[in-house]
Every structure is written in C-alpha cells, then in structure tokens.
Design a protein around this motif. Structure first.
Motif, PDB file in Angstrom:
ATOM      1  N   ASN A  59      26.488  16.437 -65.182  1.00  0.00           N
ATOM      2  CA  ASN A  59      26.415  17.244 -66.410  1.00  0.00           C
ATOM      3  C   ASN A  59      25.921  16.408 -67.585  1.00  0.00           C
ATOM      4  O   ASN A  59      25.165  16.899 -68.427  1.00  0.00           O
ATOM      5  CB  ASN A  59      27.791  17.824 -66.731  1.00  0.00           C
ATOM      6  N   ASP A  63      22.595  17.179 -69.818  1.00  0.00           N
ATOM      7  CA  ASP A  63      22.617  17.302 -71.276  1.00  0.00           C
ATOM      8  C   ASP A  63      21.674  16.295 -71.913  1.00  0.00           C
ATOM      9  O   ASP A  63      21.009  16.581 -72.916  1.00  0.00           O
ATOM     10  CB  ASP A  63      24.048  17.058 -71.800  1.00  0.00           C
ATOM     11  N   SER A  66      18.091  17.518 -71.741  1.00  0.00           N
ATOM     12  CA  SER A  66      17.794  18.766 -72.481  1.00  0.00           C
ATOM     13  C   SER A  66      17.578  18.430 -73.948  1.00  0.00           C
ATOM     14  O   SER A  66      18.524  18.414 -74.755  1.00  0.00           O
ATOM     15  CB  SER A  66      18.953  19.763 -72.325  1.00  0.00           C
ATOM     16  N   ARG A  81      23.002  10.482 -80.075  1.00  0.00           N
ATOM     17  CA  ARG A  81      23.144  11.107 -78.752  1.00  0.00           C
ATOM     18  C   ARG A  81      23.371  10.053 -77.670  1.00  0.00           C
ATOM     19  O   ARG A  81      24.162  10.249 -76.745  1.00  0.00           O
ATOM     20  CB  ARG A  81      21.868  11.905 -78.449  1.00  0.00           C
TER      21      ARG A  81
END
Length: 371
Positions: A59, A63, A66, A81
């Motif tokens: 996951n 993420d 994306s 990020r």
C-alpha cells in the motif's frame, strides 16, 4: 615456552580471575548460537508477520507511485512525502526488527551473560602484528575455527540448495500471481528458508557452545603460583598477616590492662593463671571478665592489681575454669555463679574490714564442679 606454560596451567580459575576477565570483556561467546537465534527469529517473524508487513509495504508503494503532475513539480511536497513514507515503512517493519533485536540481545545470556567493558574499545595494536597473526592461524584454536567455518559453509550451502530445489516451482510461480498474493507468498517462502538455514546453524551451535565454554575455561586456567600470588594480593602475605595479628593482640592486651584497675577482684592459680572480674549489680546480670592471661601476662595482671589495690584471691580451680570458659567481656557461666559469689562476698568483707576495722575474714573454700 607457551606449551610449557600451558602444561603448568592445571588449576581451575578463581572467582577473582573470572571477575577480572569479565571486567575486560572476556566471556564465553558463540557466534554460531547468535547467528542461529537471529536467523530463526527472522524466519518465524516472516512467517507470522510477513503477510501483514508485505500488505502495508504494498500500500505504501502504491501511494508513493500515485503522484499528480502538480505535486511532482513541488520539491517541498516531495520531501515531505518521502519523510512520511520512510516513517510508515519504519513502523511497518518495527515488529520484525524488534524481534531480531530481542534475539540479538538475549542470546548472549545463554552462556556468557551481558558485559560491557571500556577496555574492549581500546585499540590493541598487537593484533596488527603479522607474525602473531600467523601464529594464531596455525594454532590449534585457529585450526578449530577453520574447521568450523568450512563445516558452516558446507552445511548452509547444502541446506540452501535443498531448499531452493524444493521451492523452485513456487518461486517461479510468484511472477504470475497478483501483487498482494505474491508478496505474502514470498514472505512465507522467505520465512521457511530462513528457518531451514537457522536450523542448520543451530546444529553447528549445539557443537560450538560446549566447545566455546571449554576453550574459555582452558584459557582461564591458572598455575599454582598464580593462585598463591592472588591469595597474597587479596588476603595479604603470611608475614603481613602475622604482623597485623601481633599488633591487634598488643592493642587488645593494652586495653585489657587498662581495665584491671576497675576490677573488683583478680582470681589466680596462683602463678600460671590470673583472671580479673568486675561486677556492677545495677548494670550487669553477672560478673564480667575484664582481663585474663597466663604466665607472664598473669604476672603483669597481678602487678597492676597490687599497684591499684585490687583484691587478689587464690583459687586455682576457679581461675583455670574462668580462663578456659570465658573470653574478654563475657559474663561468667552459670555453673560458676556459686564459686564467684563466695569470692565476691569475701572481697566485700575485706573492704568492710579496711574501712571500719575488725577481724580479717578467712579465705573462702572454693570448689568448682567438673562437667
């Protein structure tokens, strides 16, 4: 010289030698035991937590990939990020890392326990000596370590080949499985492989642990001279102990002589023994021995008693009994109460005669019952 010295080291190490070795960081250790424990723990951790960790990392990867075009051009957002992703990845693998850390920390307790020594951090330039290094290589211990290393490589390689052959089809099938399933499956396969490798190292550790304990005990063995020298350092030489004992006896004798003027009576043998007694009916349950001695010391006790006008009573059986049964400061034993009471009564009568006059009382007839 080294061989001869080893032949002389026939005695088991003392506790002081073991404590000194521990202070220097010298304790029995088995690297194979630690490696087996860590690898087995990692395998069990992957089997039990692999699916969960793999799903969280999948996951996180989704993420991370994306990204909108506006965000890709913002360097500040990208750094934020990245930091967030690194934190989440650390949290995901933290349980597995915790298990590995616990295994690494707790395993040494099995044979050597924890130890921390600043001396182990000091550089030892003797290890850079090529001659000494070659000597270690061709020594018996070096040959043992070489044999262990070859056995370790052979066993681990054999187990790895067997595991890969058995799981080859499953590894090949990972490429056609969905990502989530493939990651979970890969974690299980990796865990099973680690357990197999850890089991192989455990077999070596079963042999290595007793060997490490034996080598450590052998290296700690002492010669009889070393044990004698250590005893002298810790307890003092016999000459020093004898001198200290003589000084203590002299001080005790001096204190004893200072107590004689306070005594009520000195009971003598009449020449070989002398025992001084003191009695205060307000403070003492029974008369107390304040001085005693034989021969020359007995003579000195009588001299001091005469100088200070302390009553001297000749009662050989009672003097011998008091000298044998009582130490300085001890109350007299109950079986001597009656005999000592007769002596003190006689002494008090003498004091009365000195103060008020009258006939001198006859010395008491003292009898001591034998046990």
């Amino acid at each position: 010289m080294a061989d001869g010295d080893d032949r002389e080291r026939t005695e088991s190490p003392t506790q002081k030698r073991l404590d000194d070795a521990r202070a220097k960081g010298q304790v029995p250790r088995s690297r194979d035991l630690s490696a087996a424990a860590i690898i087995l723990t990692g395998g069990v951790g992957l089997l039990s937590l692999g699916s969960l960790i793999g799903g969280q990392l999948l996951n996180l990867m989704r993420d991370g990939l994306s990204i909108r075009s506006s965000e890709a051009l913002d360097s500040g957002w990208m750094l934020m990020r990245f930091g967030h992703a690194a934190l989440e990845a650390g949290i995901s693998v933290a349980p597995l890392l915790g298990l590995l850390l616990a295994a690494a920390v707790l395993t040494p307790l099995a044979i050597g326990g924890w130890t921390f020594s600043s001396e182990a951090l000091v550089p030892n330039f003797e290890r850079l000596n090529p001659i000494a290094g070659f000597g270690r290589m061709v020594s018996i211990r070096g040959l043992i370590e070489l044999s262990k290393a070859l056995a370790r490589v052979f066993l681990v390689a054999t187990v790895a080949v067997l595991v890969l052959r058995k799981q080859f089809n499953q590894y090949s099938a990972l490429s056609v499985e969905p990502a989530a399933v493939a990651i979970s499956h890969a974690m299980r396969l990796g865990g099973a492989a680690l357990i197999a490798l850890g089991g192989a190292l455990a077999v070596i550790a079963i042999i290595d642990v007793p060997l490490a304990l034996w080598q450590f005990h052998k290296s700690m063995r002492m010669t009889r001279q070393e044990i004698r020298d250590e005893s002298k350092e810790s307890e003092g030489s016999p000459e020093m102990k004898s001198r200290i004992k003589r000084m203590q006896q002299a001080l005790a004798r001096k204190r004893m002589m200072q107590e004689i003027p306070k005594a009520d009576v000195v009971i003598t043998n009449p020449t070989h023994y002398a025992v001084a007694l003191r009695y205060d009916d307000q403070r003492m349950r029974a008369p107390v021995v304040v001085a005693k001695g034989q021969d020359l010391i007995a003579a000195r006790i009588r001299e001091i008693a005469l100088e200070h006008k302390v009553a001297i009573v000749e009662a050989p059986p009672l003097a011998r009994a008091l000298h044998a049964l009582c130490d300085l400061g001890d109350p007299i034993p109950t079986r001597l109460y009656a005999a000592v009471a007769k002596v003190l009564t006689y002494v008090y009568q003498l004091r009365t005669v000195r103060r008020h006059g009258g006939p001198t009382p006859p010395p008491p007839d003292i009898e001591v019952a034998e046990e």
